[in-house]
Design a protein around this motif. Structure first.
Motif, short mmCIF file in Angstrom:
data_model
loop_
_atom_site.label_atom_id
_atom_site.label_comp_id
_atom_site.label_asym_id
_atom_site.label_seq_id
_atom_site.Cartn_x
_atom_site.Cartn_y
_atom_site.Cartn_z
N LEU A 100 27.34 0.26 -4.71
CA LEU A 100 26.60 0.74 -3.54
C LEU A 100 26.11 -0.42 -2.67
CD1 LEU A 100 24.53 3.64 -5.16
CD2 LEU A 100 26.57 3.84 -3.73
N LEU A 101 25.54 -1.44 -3.31
CA LEU A 101 25.04 -2.58 -2.54
C LEU A 101 26.19 -3.35 -1.89
CD1 LEU A 101 22.22 -4.00 -4.86
CD2 LEU A 101 21.96 -2.69 -2.75
N GLY A 102 27.29 -3.52 -2.61
CA GLY A 102 28.42 -4.25 -2.03
C GLY A 102 29.03 -3.54 -0.86
N ALA A 103 29.22 -2.22 -0.98
CA ALA A 103 29.78 -1.45 0.13
C ALA A 103 28.81 -1.40 1.32
CB ALA A 103 30.10 -0.03 -0.33
N LEU A 104 27.53 -1.24 1.03
CA LEU A 104 26.53 -1.23 2.10
C LEU A 104 26.47 -2.57 2.82
CD1 LEU A 104 24.23 0.32 3.49
CD2 LEU A 104 22.68 -0.54 1.74
N GLY A 105 26.54 -3.65 2.04
CA GLY A 105 26.52 -4.97 2.66
C GLY A 105 27.76 -5.25 3.49
N ALA A 149 16.32 -5.41 -18.29
CA ALA A 149 16.62 -6.84 -18.18
C ALA A 149 18.12 -7.07 -18.01
CB ALA A 149 16.10 -7.57 -19.40
N ALA A 150 18.94 -6.34 -18.78
CA ALA A 150 20.39 -6.52 -18.69
C ALA A 150 20.91 -6.09 -17.32
CB ALA A 150 21.08 -5.72 -19.79
N VAL A 151 20.35 -5.02 -16.77
CA VAL A 151 20.78 -4.57 -15.43
C VAL A 151 20.39 -5.59 -14.37
CG1 VAL A 151 20.44 -2.81 -13.66
CG2 VAL A 151 20.77 -2.13 -16.04
N VAL A 152 19.16 -6.07 -14.43
CA VAL A 152 18.69 -7.06 -13.45
C VAL A 152 19.53 -8.33 -13.51
CG1 VAL A 152 16.77 -8.56 -12.82
CG2 VAL A 152 16.35 -6.16 -13.34
N MET A 153 19.91 -8.75 -14.72
CA MET A 153 20.69 -9.97 -14.84
C MET A 153 22.16 -9.76 -14.52
SD MET A 153 18.29 -11.96 -15.57
CE MET A 153 19.33 -13.40 -15.65
N GLY A 154 22.65 -8.52 -14.60
CA GLY A 154 24.06 -8.27 -14.37
C GLY A 154 24.43 -7.95 -12.94
N VAL A 155 23.51 -7.34 -12.19
CA VAL A 155 23.82 -6.90 -10.83
C VAL A 155 24.19 -8.06 -9.91
CG1 VAL A 155 22.78 -5.92 -8.74
CG2 VAL A 155 22.58 -4.72 -10.91
N PRO A 156 23.50 -9.21 -9.92
CA PRO A 156 23.86 -10.29 -8.99
C PRO A 156 25.31 -10.72 -9.07
CG PRO A 156 21.74 -10.75 -9.99
CD PRO A 156 22.31 -9.56 -10.71
N TYR A 157 25.86 -10.86 -10.27
CA TYR A 157 27.25 -11.26 -10.41
C TYR A 157 28.19 -10.14 -9.94
CZ TYR A 157 25.31 -14.92 -13.41
OH TYR A 157 24.60 -15.99 -13.88
N ALA A 158 27.83 -8.91 -10.29
CA ALA A 158 28.70 -7.79 -9.93
C ALA A 158 28.70 -7.52 -8.43
CB ALA A 158 28.24 -6.54 -10.69
N VAL A 159 27.56 -7.67 -7.78
CA VAL A 159 27.49 -7.36 -6.36
C VAL A 159 28.30 -8.37 -5.54
CG1 VAL A 159 25.43 -8.69 -5.72
CG2 VAL A 159 25.90 -6.52 -4.58
N ARG A 160 28.40 -9.58 -6.03
CA ARG A 160 29.24 -10.58 -5.35
C ARG A 160 30.70 -10.13 -5.36
NH1 ARG A 160 28.40 -14.65 -1.80
NH2 ARG A 160 26.50 -15.82 -2.25
N LEU A 161 31.15 -9.62 -6.49
CA LEU A 161 32.54 -9.18 -6.61
C LEU A 161 32.80 -7.96 -5.74
CD1 LEU A 161 35.30 -9.38 -7.99
CD2 LEU A 161 34.37 -7.98 -9.85
N THR A 162 31.93 -6.98 -5.79
CA THR A 162 32.15 -5.76 -5.01
C THR A 162 32.04 -6.02 -3.51
OG1 THR A 162 29.81 -5.17 -5.26
CG2 THR A 162 31.36 -4.25 -6.85
N ALA A 163 31.15 -6.91 -3.11
CA ALA A 163 31.03 -7.22 -1.68
C ALA A 163 32.31 -7.87 -1.17
CB ALA A 163 29.83 -8.13 -1.45
N GLY A 164 32.87 -8.78 -1.96
CA GLY A 164 34.12 -9.41 -1.54
C GLY A 164 35.28 -8.42 -1.47
#
Length: 284
Positions: A100-105, A149-164
């Motif tokens: 959602l964040l990657g598509a929105l961005g 904690a796992a979600v907070v630490m995992g989203v930054p890496y994943a959102v980079r991939l989806t945004a690209g």
């Protein structure tokens, strides 16, 4: 000479692909089924001593005893379900939020810049430190604190991939046509952009599951989440590390289970990802 019909040439290839597909997903299915059903299959009580501490295999304990003499095999069968359920939930939440964040961005560049800068900052935080900060600031959070904690630490890496992956889709003509036609932002995200990222999101889910397994296992090893006398694979490693020379199965068995779980699920997800590329053209 007449060339063979393309269908006749494709059948052996399809059979090989089907066998390969089954072989790639079968280990994950077997391991997950064993871990989920394990709490009903274990031969002894998980918290009752059966042997001497760190006793070797034998005497009704196929993998020997742990530091308290409890059956290692019993605790191994009972200790995987929570890890799998937690990791699946973390991987699902990270994938959905990142998608959602990657598509929105991608559709709103100003929002995308904020998301990417925030992701860059969070990526600087070591995973173990992030787990400790969040879980220790949430006393009594237990498994929910580990998930957060796992979600907070995992989203930054994943959102980079989806945004690209979403950027070229958002710049395509049919997205612009839908926007000009008056479609709302969430319609563009959910109905136009995300369906074109199925392969990327499925691969991302597999990667985030593997990462979640190790994050959740690290939390368990640090005794953040499951507490003794709970049966948990990571907790078993911590508890039995001192007797690895006497009965190595107390550490090796849960370690192998965690590694095989991560590898088999990632292999299964890679088999489910749609394959793209040119198909071979048969000469007529």
């Amino acid at each position: 000479m007449t060339a063979p019909h393309p269908t006749a040439l494709e059948q052996p290839v399809r059979r090989r692909r089907s066998r390969g597909f089954v072989l790639r997903i079968l280990p994950a299915l077997v391991l997950i089924t064993a871990a989920v059903t394990g709490p009903w299959l274990h031969p002894h009580a998980i918290d009752v001593p059966l042997t001497a501490p760190y006793a070797g295999p034998g005497g009704g304990a196929a993998l020997g005893g742990d530091h308290l003499g409890r059956d290692v095999l019993t605790r191994l069968l009972a200790g995987g379900r929570e890890l799998i359920v937690t990791s699946l939930l973390v991987a699902l939440l990270v994938t959905v939020v990142a998608a959602l964040l990657g598509a929105l961005g991608a559709l709103r560049p100003a929002v995308g810049r904020i998301v990417e800068r925030s992701a860059d900052v969070l990526m600087l935080l070591p995973a173990v430190l992030g787990i400790l900060l969040l879980t220790l600031s949430w006393p009594g959070g237990g498994r929910f604190a580990v998930i957060a904690a796992a979600v907070v630490m995992g989203v930054p890496y994943a959102v980079r991939l989806t945004a690209g992956a979403a950027a070229p889709v958002a710049a395509s003509g049919y997205i612009e046509a839908a926007a000009v036609g008056g479609e709302r932002l969430w319609h563009l995200v959910v109905r136009e952009v995300l369906p074109n990222l199925r392969a990327t999101l499925l691969a991302l889910f597999g990667l985030r599951f593997v990462a979640a397994v190790y994050v959740v296992a690290t939390a368990g090893f640090l005794q953040v989440g499951p507490q003794p006398p709970a049966a948990d694979w990571a907790l078993m490693i911590r508890e039995n590390a001192g007797g690895i020379v006497l009965n190595p199965w107390g550490v090796l068995a849960p370690s192998l289970a965690i590694g095989l779980l991560a590898m088999s699920v990632n292999l299964a997800v890679s088999a489910l990802v749609p394959q793209t590329g040119r198909k071979a053209v048969t000469a007529l």
